[in-house]
Design a protein around this motif. Structure first.
Motif, mmCIF file in Angstrom:
data_model
loop_
_atom_site.group_PDB
_atom_site.id
_atom_site.type_symbol
_atom_site.label_atom_id
_atom_site.label_comp_id
_atom_site.label_asym_id
_atom_site.label_seq_id
_atom_site.Cartn_x
_atom_site.Cartn_y
_atom_site.Cartn_z
ATOM 1 N N LYS A 44 0.342 -0.883 3.300
ATOM 2 C CA LYS A 44 0.856 -2.235 3.100
ATOM 3 C C LYS A 44 0.099 -3.254 3.936
ATOM 4 C CE LYS A 44 5.103 -4.976 3.315
ATOM 5 N NZ LYS A 44 6.551 -4.955 3.612
ATOM 6 N N GLU A 45 -0.246 -2.887 5.163
ATOM 7 C CA GLU A 45 -0.831 -3.848 6.083
ATOM 8 C C GLU A 45 -2.223 -4.307 5.644
ATOM 9 O OE1 GLU A 45 2.550 -4.015 7.987
ATOM 10 O OE2 GLU A 45 0.821 -5.238 8.534
ATOM 11 N N LEU A 46 -2.951 -3.464 4.935
ATOM 12 C CA LEU A 46 -4.321 -3.788 4.568
ATOM 13 C C LEU A 46 -4.458 -4.248 3.122
ATOM 14 C CD1 LEU A 46 -6.250 -0.967 6.437
ATOM 15 C CD2 LEU A 46 -5.902 -3.332 7.131
ATOM 16 N N GLY A 47 -3.375 -4.732 2.534
ATOM 17 C CA GLY A 47 -3.534 -5.339 1.231
ATOM 18 C C GLY A 47 -2.650 -4.826 0.127
ATOM 19 N N ASN A 48 -1.669 -3.967 0.416
ATOM 20 C CA ASN A 48 -0.746 -3.484 -0.604
ATOM 21 C C ASN A 48 -1.456 -2.697 -1.696
ATOM 22 O OD1 ASN A 48 1.360 -4.692 0.775
ATOM 23 N ND2 ASN A 48 1.291 -6.560 -0.451
ATOM 24 N N PHE A 49 -1.886 -1.501 -1.359
ATOM 25 C CA PHE A 49 -2.544 -0.674 -2.352
ATOM 26 C C PHE A 49 -2.281 0.799 -2.077
ATOM 27 C CE2 PHE A 49 -5.584 -1.660 1.032
ATOM 28 C CZ PHE A 49 -6.018 -0.400 1.431
ATOM 29 N N LEU A 50 -2.498 1.606 -3.108
ATOM 30 C CA LEU A 50 -2.438 3.052 -2.982
ATOM 31 C C LEU A 50 -3.852 3.605 -2.975
ATOM 32 C CD1 LEU A 50 0.423 3.957 -5.479
ATOM 33 C CD2 LEU A 50 0.549 3.892 -2.996
ATOM 34 N N TYR A 73 -5.311 -14.526 -10.874
ATOM 35 C CA TYR A 73 -6.421 -14.063 -10.036
ATOM 36 C C TYR A 73 -6.495 -14.870 -8.741
ATOM 37 C CZ TYR A 73 -11.319 -13.869 -8.480
ATOM 38 O OH TYR A 73 -12.461 -13.768 -7.727
ATOM 39 N N LEU A 74 -6.447 -16.181 -8.848
ATOM 40 C CA LEU A 74 -6.548 -17.030 -7.661
ATOM 41 C C LEU A 74 -5.329 -16.896 -6.760
ATOM 42 C CD1 LEU A 74 -8.066 -20.268 -9.263
ATOM 43 C CD2 LEU A 74 -9.250 -18.504 -7.942
ATOM 44 N N ALA A 75 -4.160 -16.655 -7.360
ATOM 45 C CA ALA A 75 -2.932 -16.550 -6.573
ATOM 46 C C ALA A 75 -2.937 -15.341 -5.649
ATOM 47 C CB ALA A 75 -1.723 -16.492 -7.498
ATOM 48 N N LYS A 76 -3.617 -14.261 -6.040
ATOM 49 C CA LYS A 76 -3.600 -13.021 -5.256
ATOM 50 C C LYS A 76 -4.946 -12.685 -4.609
ATOM 51 C CE LYS A 76 0.657 -11.689 -5.893
ATOM 52 N NZ LYS A 76 1.583 -11.402 -4.772
ATOM 53 N N LYS A 77 -5.938 -13.518 -4.829
ATOM 54 C CA LYS A 77 -7.289 -13.214 -4.365
ATOM 55 C C LYS A 77 -7.343 -12.956 -2.869
ATOM 56 C CE LYS A 77 -12.011 -15.041 -4.516
ATOM 57 N NZ LYS A 77 -12.858 -16.189 -4.940
ATOM 58 N N ASN A 78 -6.607 -13.727 -2.086
ATOM 59 C CA ASN A 78 -6.641 -13.565 -0.632
ATOM 60 C C ASN A 78 -5.975 -12.277 -0.165
ATOM 61 O OD1 ASN A 78 -8.035 -15.947 -0.295
ATOM 62 N ND2 ASN A 78 -6.210 -17.177 0.107
ATOM 63 N N ASP A 79 -5.145 -11.671 -1.023
ATOM 64 C CA ASP A 79 -4.506 -10.403 -0.664
ATOM 65 C C ASP A 79 -5.450 -9.217 -0.812
ATOM 66 O OD1 ASP A 79 -2.165 -11.744 -0.145
ATOM 67 O OD2 ASP A 79 -1.260 -11.318 -2.090
ATOM 68 N N TYR A 80 -6.539 -9.420 -1.555
ATOM 69 C CA TYR A 80 -7.496 -8.344 -1.794
ATOM 70 C C TYR A 80 -8.909 -8.864 -1.491
ATOM 71 C CZ TYR A 80 -3.473 -6.214 -3.988
ATOM 72 O OH TYR A 80 -2.237 -5.687 -4.212
ATOM 73 N N PRO A 81 -9.209 -9.111 -0.218
ATOM 74 C CA PRO A 81 -10.471 -9.769 0.150
ATOM 75 C C PRO A 81 -11.671 -8.830 0.076
ATOM 76 C CG PRO A 81 -9.240 -9.205 2.118
ATOM 77 C CD PRO A 81 -8.350 -8.853 0.952
ATOM 78 N N ASN A 82 -12.823 -9.427 -0.199
ATOM 79 C CA ASN A 82 -14.093 -8.696 -0.193
ATOM 80 C C ASN A 82 -15.008 -9.263 0.882
ATOM 81 O OD1 ASN A 82 -13.821 -6.779 -2.400
ATOM 82 N ND2 ASN A 82 -13.727 -8.569 -3.733
ATOM 83 N N GLY A 83 -14.462 -9.430 2.067
ATOM 84 C CA GLY A 83 -15.236 -10.014 3.152
ATOM 85 C C GLY A 83 -16.077 -8.981 3.882
ATOM 86 N N PHE A 84 -16.782 -9.445 4.914
ATOM 87 C CA PHE A 84 -17.609 -8.583 5.749
ATOM 88 C C PHE A 84 -17.154 -8.740 7.196
ATOM 89 C CE2 PHE A 84 -20.081 -9.801 2.079
ATOM 90 C CZ PHE A 84 -20.592 -8.593 1.647
ATOM 91 N N ASN A 85 -16.920 -7.648 7.882
ATOM 92 C CA ASN A 85 -16.473 -7.677 9.260
ATOM 93 C C ASN A 85 -17.669 -7.869 10.193
ATOM 94 O OD1 ASN A 85 -13.768 -7.223 8.572
ATOM 95 N ND2 ASN A 85 -14.101 -5.021 8.470
ATOM 96 N N GLY A 86 -17.538 -8.852 11.093
ATOM 97 C CA GLY A 86 -18.600 -9.122 12.046
ATOM 98 C C GLY A 86 -18.223 -8.669 13.450
ATOM 99 N N THR A 87 -19.227 -8.567 14.309
ATOM 100 C CA THR A 87 -19.028 -8.228 15.720
ATOM 101 C C THR A 87 -19.116 -9.511 16.539
ATOM 102 O OG1 THR A 87 -20.005 -6.031 15.417
ATOM 103 C CG2 THR A 87 -19.893 -6.893 17.670
#
Length: 265
Positions: A20-26, A192-206
């Motif tokens: 749940k914490e990382l985007g609500n998925f199985l 799509y736009l309403a839920k887009k932020n719940d399933y992000p395709n970002g890149f983690n930086g240091t």
């Protein structure tokens, strides 16, 4: 609507992990699966849409994402959404021949990458329209899907594989089933736009030295504060998306302290 977190009676703990914490998925690793009993509104539907978010780590020919399938030559099959190499395939079964027909076998125009969250909507209306959208964009359509569709299937709705195999490693998020409704493109884009932020395709930086801050008088203002020292920086691992090899745009919001001159790189 199928909300995975509200289906404990289907034995989710035994077949897939839920985050749940990382985007609500199985998370399905190729052997676990999720099955849900067929319900009458979907079984009888000749007009319907399915909508779901997913991210697959593998993409194979007929790698199953979601389906109601119990053999291509039976009245028990209704539809399947799958990978087909690096494209998606949307098939609706049934009708007078009780099974598969090429007029209801649809592929996306473009190819898509694994390890990326994707929003897919697939629609069907007998003798009217059959479409598939990816991330709000129409990717394929059949103008005259006239083979028909099964209206008496009791086969389970199934995610991650099919009754005869074709498992795929994937993460599956929020899923919706609409009976007696074909979503318009405007509705697809809205969802799509309403839920887009719940399933992000970002890149983690240091983060090295830079300090994250907010503005108390402007709660939506969030930023990183760099002191100007060469040790203050954020690094992101190399990725082809940053090559800027073709037409590309980069957008950045920034400000500098009063009297400080700087030249954007």
């Amino acid at each position: 609507f199928v909300g995975f977190k509200v289906l404990p009676s289907q034995g989710l703990a035994d077949v897939a992990s839920f985050d749940k914490e990382l985007g609500n998925f199985l998370v399905f690793d190729g052997s676990p699966r999720l099955t849900v009993p067929m319900f009458s509104a979907l079984s009888a539907a000749t007009i319907f849409s399915i909508e779901l978010w997913f991210k697959s780590s593998t993409a194979t020919s007929d790698g199953m994402i979601m389906n109601v399938f119990n053999g291509a030559g039976t009245t028990e099959s209704k539809f399947s959404l799958s990978w087909n190499g690096d494209k998606f395939r949307w098939v609706v079964y049934g009708g007078s021949n009780s099974g598969y027909d090429a007029s209801q076998d649809l592929f996306t125009t473009n190819t898509f990458s694994t390890d990326t969250w994707l929003h897919v909507v697939a629609t069907y209306s007998y003798d009217s329209e059959m479409k598939i959208y990816v991330n709000g964009v129409l990717e394929g359509e059949e103008g005259d899907p006239d083979h028909g569709v099964s209206t008496n299937s009791s086969t389970q709705i199934r995610w991650s594989d099919r009754s005869d195999g074709y498992a795929v490693d994937t993460q599956i998020g929020e899923t919706r089933i609409y009976t007696d409704a074909v979503l318009t493109q405007a509705q697809v884009v809205q969802n799509y736009l309403a839920k887009k932020n719940d399933y992000p395709n970002g890149f983690n930086g240091t983060i090295s030295g830079a300090v994250f801050g907010t503005n108390g008088s402007s709660p939506n203002e969030k930023y990183f504060d760099f002191s100007g020292a060469t040790s203050d920086l954020i690094t992101i691992p190399d990725n082809d998306n940053f090559d800027m090899a073709s037409n590309s745009t980069m957008e950045v919001w920034l400000t500098a302290p009063s009297g400080t001159a700087f030249t954007p790189a």
